[in-house]
Design a protein around this motif. Structure first.
Motif, PDB file in Angstrom:
ATOM      1  N   ASP A 138       0.999  -1.045  -0.104  1.00  0.00           N
ATOM      2  CA  ASP A 138      -0.253   0.174   0.195  1.00  0.00           C
ATOM      3  C   ASP A 138       0.763   1.101  -0.100  1.00  0.00           C
ATOM      4  N   THR A 139       1.787   1.224  -0.592  1.00  0.00           N
ATOM      5  CA  THR A 139       3.169   2.318  -1.121  1.00  0.00           C
ATOM      6  C   THR A 139       3.776   2.529  -1.172  1.00  0.00           C
ATOM      7  N   GLU A 140       4.019   3.847  -2.523  1.00  0.00           N
ATOM      8  CA  GLU A 140       4.081   4.179  -3.968  1.00  0.00           C
ATOM      9  C   GLU A 140       6.443   4.137  -3.337  1.00  0.00           C
ATOM     10  N   GLY A 141       7.114   3.436  -2.515  1.00  0.00           N
ATOM     11  CA  GLY A 141       8.785   3.195  -2.250  1.00  0.00           C
ATOM     12  C   GLY A 141       8.600   2.052  -1.790  1.00  0.00           C
ATOM     13  N   ILE A 142       9.924   2.371  -2.254  1.00  0.00           N
ATOM     14  CA  ILE A 142      11.003   1.334  -1.676  1.00  0.00           C
ATOM     15  C   ILE A 142      12.423   1.387  -1.641  1.00  0.00           C
ATOM     16  N   ALA A 143      12.881   0.256   0.161  1.00  0.00           N
ATOM     17  CA  ALA A 143      14.105   0.348   0.733  1.00  0.00           C
ATOM     18  C   ALA A 143      14.753  -0.406   0.411  1.00  0.00           C
ATOM     19  N   VAL A 144      15.646   0.151   0.360  1.00  0.00           N
ATOM     20  CA  VAL A 144      17.060  -0.359  -0.655  1.00  0.00           C
ATOM     21  C   VAL A 144      18.260  -0.097   1.285  1.00  0.00           C
ATOM     22  N   GLN A 145      19.088  -1.324   1.516  1.00  0.00           N
ATOM     23  CA  GLN A 145      19.369  -1.069   2.584  1.00  0.00           C
ATOM     24  C   GLN A 145      21.127  -1.964   2.206  1.00  0.00           C
ATOM     25  N   LEU A 146      22.193  -1.288   3.114  1.00  0.00           N
ATOM     26  CA  LEU A 146      22.918  -2.169   2.606  1.00  0.00           C
ATOM     27  C   LEU A 146      24.068  -1.863   3.965  1.00  0.00           C
ATOM     28  N   HIS A 147      24.715  -3.237   4.036  1.00  0.00           N
ATOM     29  CA  HIS A 147      24.901  -3.830   5.872  1.00  0.00           C
ATOM     30  C   HIS A 147      26.158  -3.721   5.295  1.00  0.00           C
ATOM     31  N   ILE A 148      27.226  -3.157   5.859  1.00  0.00           N
ATOM     32  CA  ILE A 148      29.116  -3.672   5.131  1.00  0.00           C
ATOM     33  C   ILE A 148      29.325  -3.464   6.162  1.00  0.00           C
ATOM     34  N   THR A 149      30.095  -4.958   5.856  1.00  0.00           N
ATOM     35  CA  THR A 149      30.895  -5.598   7.679  1.00  0.00           C
ATOM     36  C   THR A 149      32.832  -5.355   7.706  1.00  0.00           C
ATOM     37  N   ASN A 150      33.516  -4.885   7.648  1.00  0.00           N
ATOM     38  CA  ASN A 150      34.908  -5.112   7.689  1.00  0.00           C
ATOM     39  C   ASN A 150      35.106  -6.022   8.233  1.00  0.00           C
ATOM     40  N   GLU A 151      36.048  -7.257   7.808  1.00  0.00           N
ATOM     41  CA  GLU A 151      36.319  -8.276   8.483  1.00  0.00           C
ATOM     42  C   GLU A 151      37.870  -8.006   7.774  1.00  0.00           C
TER      43      GLU A 151
END
Length: 283
Positions: A138-151
């Motif tokens: 019911d929403t005209e949008g999108i979430a894009v998420q980065l999880h950046i891990t330093n190993e």
């Protein structure tokens, strides 16, 4: 009475803290009880979809956005907000002085009932990156998420560019109802700290930004056909050893007004954990 008052106040504060500390990482909602399918490596160059009941994203499992489809030849990928298209796709670049890595070469792809994830590994810098996509219903949008891990054993500092490729255009056969595609025009919007794009001939809008202020905003090279434009947002990022940093982007649209697109974008930013939890619980 004083003791009862203090107890009540403490309870309210604890409740408020619990609400405030609600996890905002998409991965936090994908525990072992959530079914998933990991794609095969031989299918990384084939399509996937992230779907809501209003907006959906189509790209390849490797994280790229090639020109796909035949109803509108080469235009069926990207992000759609029926009856219009919003974007041909987006690129995310991580830049060091000696090296640039683009998130279009995923090592693996995992699909969930209500979200999906691309896994990248920047071996030269010791960074593991998960790119998540989620579309609230019911929403005209999108979430894009980065999880950046330093190993690695040393901190990594780099610039990150999010490049949006707009393509505000009608759906298949839209011209039969006088939906005529016009040139896209982009302006940086201080209110959202991101780009707002409008179709010159129609009240069709696209917005995109991150949940932190950009340090740079520039035009970018156009790589898709059509009347779209490409614009970039730039950020500086540092990830310490054994740290995971979360960077959240939001993309929204409207085929009626700029105000509606901005309201949708802000609503997703303000309520993302709740929106994910609600959709997860429904599934």
């Amino acid at each position: 009475m004083k003791g009862i008052f203090l107890y009540s106040l403490l309870s309210l504060l604890l409740a408020a803290c619990a609400q405030k500390e609600k996890p905002n990482r998409q991965a936090a909602f994908m525990d072992a009880t959530v079914p998933r399918i990991e794609g095969k490596k031989e299918y990384l160059e084939s399509p996937f979809v992230t779907a809501g009941n209003r907006v959906y994203l189509v790209g390849h499992q490797d994280g790229s956005f090639p020109e796909l489809g035949w109803h509108i030849k080469g235009e069926m990928g990207g992000i759609w907000d029926h009856p219009i298209k919003l974007m041909d796709g987006f690129d995310i670049h991580l830049n060091w002085a000696d090296f640039t890595y683009t998130l279009d070469q995923a090592e693996s792809f995992i699909n969930y009932p209500f979200a999906n994830k691309h896994n990248f590994y920047v071996a030269k810098k010791g960074l593991k990156i998960a790119r998540w996509q989620f579309v609230p219903d019911d929403t005209e949008g999108i979430a894009v998420q980065l999880h950046i891990t330093n190993e690695g054993a040393t901190a990594q500092s780099f610039s990150l560019d999010f490049v949006g490729h707009s393509d505000l255009r009608p759906t298949w056969l839209g011209e039969r109802t006088d939906m005529v595609d016009g040139q896209d025009m982009a302006n940086f919007n201080e209110e959202i700290g991101g780009w707002v794009v409008k179709d010159k001939n129609n009240p069709w809008f696209l917005c995109y930004t991150a949940q932190m202020a950009p340090e740079r905003r520039t035009t970018a090279s156009k790589k898709y056909k059509g009347e779209g434009v490409s614009n970039a947002l730039g950020y500086s990022v540092q990830v310490n050893p054994n740290e995971t940093k979360t960077i959240s982007f939001t993309i929204s649209g409207s085929y009626t007004s700029k105000d509606a697109a901005i309201a949708t974008l802000q609503g997703i930013q303000d309520n993302l954990p709740t929106l994910i939890e609600e959709k997860r619980n429904r599934y």
